[in-house]
Design a protein around this motif. Structure first.
Motif, PDB file in Angstrom:
ATOM      1  N   ASP A   1       0.871  -1.296  -0.105  1.00  0.00           N
ATOM      2  CA  ASP A   1      -0.134  -0.128   0.175  1.00  0.00           C
ATOM      3  C   ASP A   1       0.883   1.388   0.298  1.00  0.00           C
ATOM      4  O   ASP A   1       0.701   2.614  -0.799  1.00  0.00           O
ATOM      5  N   SER A   2       1.966   1.458   0.538  1.00  0.00           N
ATOM      6  CA  SER A   2       2.824   2.320   1.299  1.00  0.00           C
ATOM      7  C   SER A   2       3.516   2.571  -0.766  1.00  0.00           C
ATOM      8  O   SER A   2       3.527   4.106  -0.763  1.00  0.00           O
ATOM      9  N   ALA A   3       3.317   1.757  -1.645  1.00  0.00           N
ATOM     10  CA  ALA A   3       4.372   1.259  -2.524  1.00  0.00           C
ATOM     11  C   ALA A   3       2.765   2.741  -3.800  1.00  0.00           C
ATOM     12  O   ALA A   3       3.635   2.947  -3.928  1.00  0.00           O
ATOM     13  N   VAL A   4       2.178   2.122  -3.441  1.00  0.00           N
ATOM     14  CA  VAL A   4       1.165   2.230  -4.452  1.00  0.00           C
ATOM     15  C   VAL A   4       0.218   4.127  -3.937  1.00  0.00           C
ATOM     16  O   VAL A   4       0.648   4.610  -4.660  1.00  0.00           O
ATOM     17  N   SER A   5       1.102   4.125  -3.156  1.00  0.00           N
ATOM     18  CA  SER A   5       0.189   5.460  -2.376  1.00  0.00           C
ATOM     19  C   SER A   5       0.915   6.910  -2.862  1.00  0.00           C
ATOM     20  O   SER A   5       0.686   7.806  -3.321  1.00  0.00           O
ATOM     21  N   ALA A   6       2.810   6.014  -2.956  1.00  0.00           N
ATOM     22  CA  ALA A   6       3.638   6.569  -3.217  1.00  0.00           C
ATOM     23  C   ALA A   6       3.562   7.234  -4.490  1.00  0.00           C
ATOM     24  O   ALA A   6       3.623   8.022  -5.174  1.00  0.00           O
TER      25      ALA A   6
ATOM     26  N   ALA B   1      -6.572   2.284 -14.251  1.00  0.00           N
ATOM     27  CA  ALA B   1      -5.158   2.852 -13.646  1.00  0.00           C
ATOM     28  C   ALA B   1      -5.066   2.567 -12.079  1.00  0.00           C
ATOM     29  O   ALA B   1      -4.144   1.952 -12.074  1.00  0.00           O
ATOM     30  N   LEU B   2      -5.562   2.582 -11.548  1.00  0.00           N
ATOM     31  CA  LEU B   2      -5.865   2.789  -9.551  1.00  0.00           C
ATOM     32  C   LEU B   2      -5.686   0.878  -9.778  1.00  0.00           C
ATOM     33  O   LEU B   2      -4.418   0.126  -9.257  1.00  0.00           O
ATOM     34  N   GLN B   3      -6.046  -0.141 -10.744  1.00  0.00           N
ATOM     35  CA  GLN B   3      -5.773  -1.282 -10.811  1.00  0.00           C
ATOM     36  C   GLN B   3      -4.718  -1.569 -10.705  1.00  0.00           C
ATOM     37  O   GLN B   3      -3.502  -2.429 -10.499  1.00  0.00           O
ATOM     38  N   ASN B   4      -3.906  -1.176 -12.257  1.00  0.00           N
ATOM     39  CA  ASN B   4      -2.713  -1.474 -13.373  1.00  0.00           C
ATOM     40  C   ASN B   4      -1.175  -0.943 -11.889  1.00  0.00           C
ATOM     41  O   ASN B   4      -0.428  -2.206 -12.509  1.00  0.00           O
ATOM     42  N   ILE B   5      -2.380   0.223 -11.539  1.00  0.00           N
ATOM     43  CA  ILE B   5      -0.639   0.408 -10.051  1.00  0.00           C
ATOM     44  C   ILE B   5      -0.188  -0.353  -9.217  1.00  0.00           C
ATOM     45  O   ILE B   5       1.093  -1.283  -9.504  1.00  0.00           O
TER      46      ILE B   5
ATOM     47  N   ARG C   1       3.404  -5.019  -8.654  1.00  0.00           N
ATOM     48  CA  ARG C   1       3.968  -6.657  -8.183  1.00  0.00           C
ATOM     49  C   ARG C   1       5.118  -6.486  -8.993  1.00  0.00           C
ATOM     50  O   ARG C   1       6.119  -7.413  -8.219  1.00  0.00           O
ATOM     51  N   MET C   2       5.241  -6.462 -10.649  1.00  0.00           N
ATOM     52  CA  MET C   2       6.471  -6.770 -11.088  1.00  0.00           C
ATOM     53  C   MET C   2       7.540  -6.543 -10.272  1.00  0.00           C
ATOM     54  O   MET C   2       8.240  -7.246 -10.659  1.00  0.00           O
ATOM     55  N   VAL C   3       7.325  -5.275  -9.969  1.00  0.00           N
ATOM     56  CA  VAL C   3       8.503  -4.439  -9.799  1.00  0.00           C
ATOM     57  C   VAL C   3       9.207  -4.861  -8.652  1.00  0.00           C
ATOM     58  O   VAL C   3      10.631  -5.409  -8.153  1.00  0.00           O
ATOM     59  N   LEU C   4       8.614  -5.762  -8.232  1.00  0.00           N
ATOM     60  CA  LEU C   4       8.821  -5.547  -6.164  1.00  0.00           C
ATOM     61  C   LEU C   4       9.085  -6.619  -6.779  1.00  0.00           C
ATOM     62  O   LEU C   4      10.176  -7.372  -5.863  1.00  0.00           O
ATOM     63  N   SER C   5       8.832  -8.061  -7.394  1.00  0.00           N
ATOM     64  CA  SER C   5       9.312  -9.027  -7.418  1.00  0.00           C
ATOM     65  C   SER C   5      10.364  -9.293  -8.123  1.00  0.00           C
ATOM     66  O   SER C   5      10.980  -9.852  -7.759  1.00  0.00           O
ATOM     67  N   TYR C   6      11.285  -8.438  -9.669  1.00  0.00           N
ATOM     68  CA  TYR C   6      12.134  -8.311  -9.309  1.00  0.00           C
ATOM     69  C   TYR C   6      13.174  -8.283  -8.838  1.00  0.00           C
ATOM     70  O   TYR C   6      14.383  -8.641  -8.491  1.00  0.00           O
ATOM     71  N   LEU C   7      13.230  -7.289  -7.334  1.00  0.00           N
ATOM     72  CA  LEU C   7      13.814  -6.024  -6.484  1.00  0.00           C
ATOM     73  C   LEU C   7      13.878  -7.618  -5.995  1.00  0.00           C
ATOM     74  O   LEU C   7      14.996  -8.139  -5.378  1.00  0.00           O
TER      75      LEU C   7
END
Length: 733
Positions: free
Chosen positions: A448-453, A480-484, A489-495
């Protein structure tokens, strides 16, 4: 006596351009064939260089290194006193051919080029090779100097010929020549060729394993003789998984057959054949004898060598064996798991990272990884040294000994539940329970914090705050809010994939696994560059219907009680706000069609080559018991609108294990545009005109009462409603 021969058929897990590894596996197969008493060994198609070299076949290096491998084979003591043929590319008069090269005791006997190339499905052979079109003709092939220095031969025959030993005659087909309506085994058999060898590169599709067996049995039932089918196995660098199932048939019966899926790289099966049985079988078919008497002869390459000896009285003839086929659920359990194993051990990575949502798709992916771990443990217990070497290399632990699949899964698979404020406690609990049952290294995070950011950045730039539909937002804001959430999740997966082994004190990184099924890809029901974007996707070629059947099977196969709740839950992306803690969004409602309907659309679009109007014409009868013509028309038009809008997503689709005949994979299997006119004006008008005519006439021929759900079941397909036919590879569609 001199009438019984022992022949060896090899299944190899080769790797494109791995000349050293391919050579070693070929030598191992020859050694095992000799130890099993065989005096003739055949192997798979293009086994020297690997089948999937693709545009590397345009490079002279590929041909050079193939000859270098053949030179090593010719020099090797392992290859002494056994007749061998291998598959490799050969250039003759500046034309590239896919060939079999037969040799014996440092002498090349024949180079036999492929005469019929394959161009359907995932095959593109005419891009790299040409057909040999000179039937029953040979020419002089001038050998490279490196080969001449070993064989003392300057030229050898190349072309459509057979090898005549002191006791029998051997001919060749190569892969597609078996499937073709004018198969070469017919004229070969009529010319007295008693052993026909086929080096093949046939890949796996669900429910396909019976096809090769039927074709091989048929080839010898009509004309008699022995047929040796040798196939590749494994992932050699592509989406496909070669199917194994090498076999030997004699006079219409399978007498020896290899495995479909396995982790070991070399499998050799043998058969003991009585040549007199072949001759007796053939002479009893009078019509065959009359044709044979008029058959044009093939050039014969005579060799002073016998496959039999006077001691053959002690040999026992190989009896017919019953061919048992795996169920689709078993194929899903084993095939993608073996594919993942090949990919993992050859990628240099340390395991897998999987976003585990608690739904059917990610659960299926997790179960497939667990199946891989189970197969690894079984293979090590059976003494497979290469599997043990590979798993130790992956884990960077030289003394590791896998014994328990759960413990191994904990080392190889990291799973993560990525919760947002829209995620339910039920899915979180289901993901945690499954992870506990299979042993994966699991942890939950909140995004949620990443989405809010991210939303905050947008608001700062524009002064506007997007809202969900349930809170007054428009459809664009809602999407758009769903896609965020999905893209984060993809970005975090690779991290996490890059750093989790660092966290656990191990070197290397993890491969990110995708878990989008073939139906979602067809519909485009995914966010571009979300969790569907990954390194590899083991279920990307499998339908939702088959995945559910697989989980029912896996529940008892691996004792995973959590799968019951996962199967009962409605599929949902959980990207929209909950209502009193309950989900308000389901996949099928969002898509405007069921997964069962999607499977039918997919088969009609790809397998039956239907455009919008053709699809309507077929479905208006198949669905007549549940839909009016107008309703069928609207369903078809809705599908094609969605297909056109989302087709661009196929250009970035994660490389997926190929399993389904209607895969929409843009890069290999499904060559169609990715930019369409969304409204399909002409096509849809044709449908509307047909509906109007049906409404005016008030008549339509009703089909039987079979529903779409039944048609799309795991053991049925739409061919039951239309004229059943076979594609060029013989697959029932």
């Amino acid at each position: 006596m001199g009438r019984k021969v022992v022949v060896a058929v090899c299944t190899l897990n080769q790797w494109a351009l791995d000349f050293e590894g391919n050579l070693n596996r070929i030598l191992q197969s020859i050694q095992e064939a000799k130890e099993m008493g065989a005096l003739y060994r055949t192997g798979p198609e293009l086994e020297v260089c690997g089948y999937s070299c693709e545009d590397h076949f345009h490079e002279p290096d590929t041909f050079l290194h193939s000859w270098q491998v053949l030179a090593e084979l010719l020099k090797s003591a392992t290859c002494k006193d056994i007749l061998i043929d291998v598959g490799m590319p050969v250039q003759h008069r500046n034309v590239s051919y896919n060939c079999r090269v037969a040799f014996l005791n440092k002498k090349i006997l024949l180079i036999r080029p492929k005469m019929i190339l394959c161009e359907d499905g995932n095959y593109r052979e005419t891009r790299w090779f040409s057909c040999w079109t000179k039937e029953r003709q040979v020419e002089d092939y001038y050998l490279p100097r490196m080969i001449t220095s070993i064989t003392n031969q300057t030229v050898v025959p190349i072309g459509d010929a057979v090898i005549s030993t002191r006791d029998t005659c051997i001919g060749f087909e190569i892969c597609e020549e078996l499937w073709n309506p004018q198969s070469r085994h017919i004229p070969l058999s009529l010319d007295g060729v008693e052993i026909i060898s086929n080096g093949s590169g046939s890949y796996m599709e669900l429910r396909k394993a019976y096809v090769t067996v039927d074709l091989v049995k048929s080839a010898t039932f009509k004309s008699g003789g022995a047929y040796l089918f040798s196939n590749l196995r494994g992932c050699d660098g592509q989406r496909i998984y070669f199917n194994g199932c090498s076999c030997v048939a004699v006079n219409g019966e399978i007498v020896s057959r290899g495995l479909q899926f396995a982790l070991h790289d070399v499998e050799v099966i043998t058969a003991t054949i009585d040549l007199e049985d072949i001759r007796s079988y053939r002479t009893q078919i009078s019509s065959r004898s009359h044709l044979a008497a008029a058959n044009a002869p093939f050039p014969r390459i005579t060799v002073d060598f016998a496959l039999s000896d006077d001691e053959d009285i002690y040999l026992t003839i190989s009896p017919p064996v019953e061919c048992k086929y795996l169920t689709p659920e078993e194929e899903i359990e084993l095939g993608p798991a073996c594919w993942l194993w090949d990919y993992l051990r050859r990628s240099g990575q340390g395991g897998f990272f999987l976003p585990l949502s608690g739904g059917v798709d990610s659960t299926s992916t997790a179960c497939i990884v667990y199946s891989m771990c189970t197969q690894i443990c079984d293979a090590v217990q059976k003494g497979e040294s290469q599997v043990l070497y590979d798993v130790r290399k992956i884990l960077c632990q030289s003394d590791y000994m896998p014994s328990d699949p759960m413990e191994l899964c904990n080392r190889l698979l990291v799973t993560c539940y990525m919760a947002s404020e829209n995620s339910s406690q039920e899915t979180k609990q289901r993901a945690s329970q499954l992870a506990n049952e299979i042993g994966s290294y699991h942890f939950p995070i909140v995004i949620d914090s990443a989405v809010s950011a991210v939303i905050g950045i947008f608001t700062t730039a524009t002064g506007l705050v997007p809202k969900f539909r349930s809170k007054g937002g428009c459809p664009r804001q809602n999407l758009a809010l769903q896609n965020i959430q999905a893209r984060l999740r993809m970005v975090l997966s690779y991290l996490f994939a890059q750093l989790m082994l660092w966290v656990r004190g191990r070197p290397g990184g993890l491969l990110v696994l995708g878990s989008s099924n073939v139906d979602e890809a067809l519909r485009g029901y995914m966010t571009k560059y979300d969790c569907s974007s990954a390194d590899v996707n083991p279920i990307g070629g499998i339908s939702k219907t088959d995945l559910k059947s697989f989980l029912h099977y896996a529940k008892s196969r691996f004792f995973l009680p959590s799968l019951s709740e996962i199967l009962q839950a409605p599929p949902t992306a959980e990207l929209e706000p909950l209502s009193d803690g309950q989900i308000t969004q389901t996949d099928e409602q969002d898509m405007g069609m069921t997964y069962a309907e999607l499977s039918e659309f997919g088969r009609l679009r790809k397998t039956f080559h239907c455009g919008p109007f053709s699809m309507f014409q077929k479905l208006v009868h198949v669905w007549s018991n549940k839909c009016t013509p107008q309703e069928v028309a609207e369903k078809v038009k809705h599908f094609f609108r969605c297909y056109a809008i989302n087709r661009h997503k196929m250009t970035v689709l994660t490389p997926s294990y190929h399993a389904e005949t209607y895969s929409p994979d843009d890069n290999r299997f499904d060559h169609r545009p990715f930019l369409y006119r969304v409204h399909w004006n002409w096509q849809f008008k044709t449908i509307d005109d047909a509906v109007a005519q049906m409404t005016k006439d008030k008549r339509i021929k009703l089909s039987d009462s079979t529903t779409v759900q039944e048609v799309s079941g795991s053991n049925t397909n739409i061919a039951a409603h239309f004229n059943m036919r076979r594609d060029r590879k013989g697959v029932l569609i």
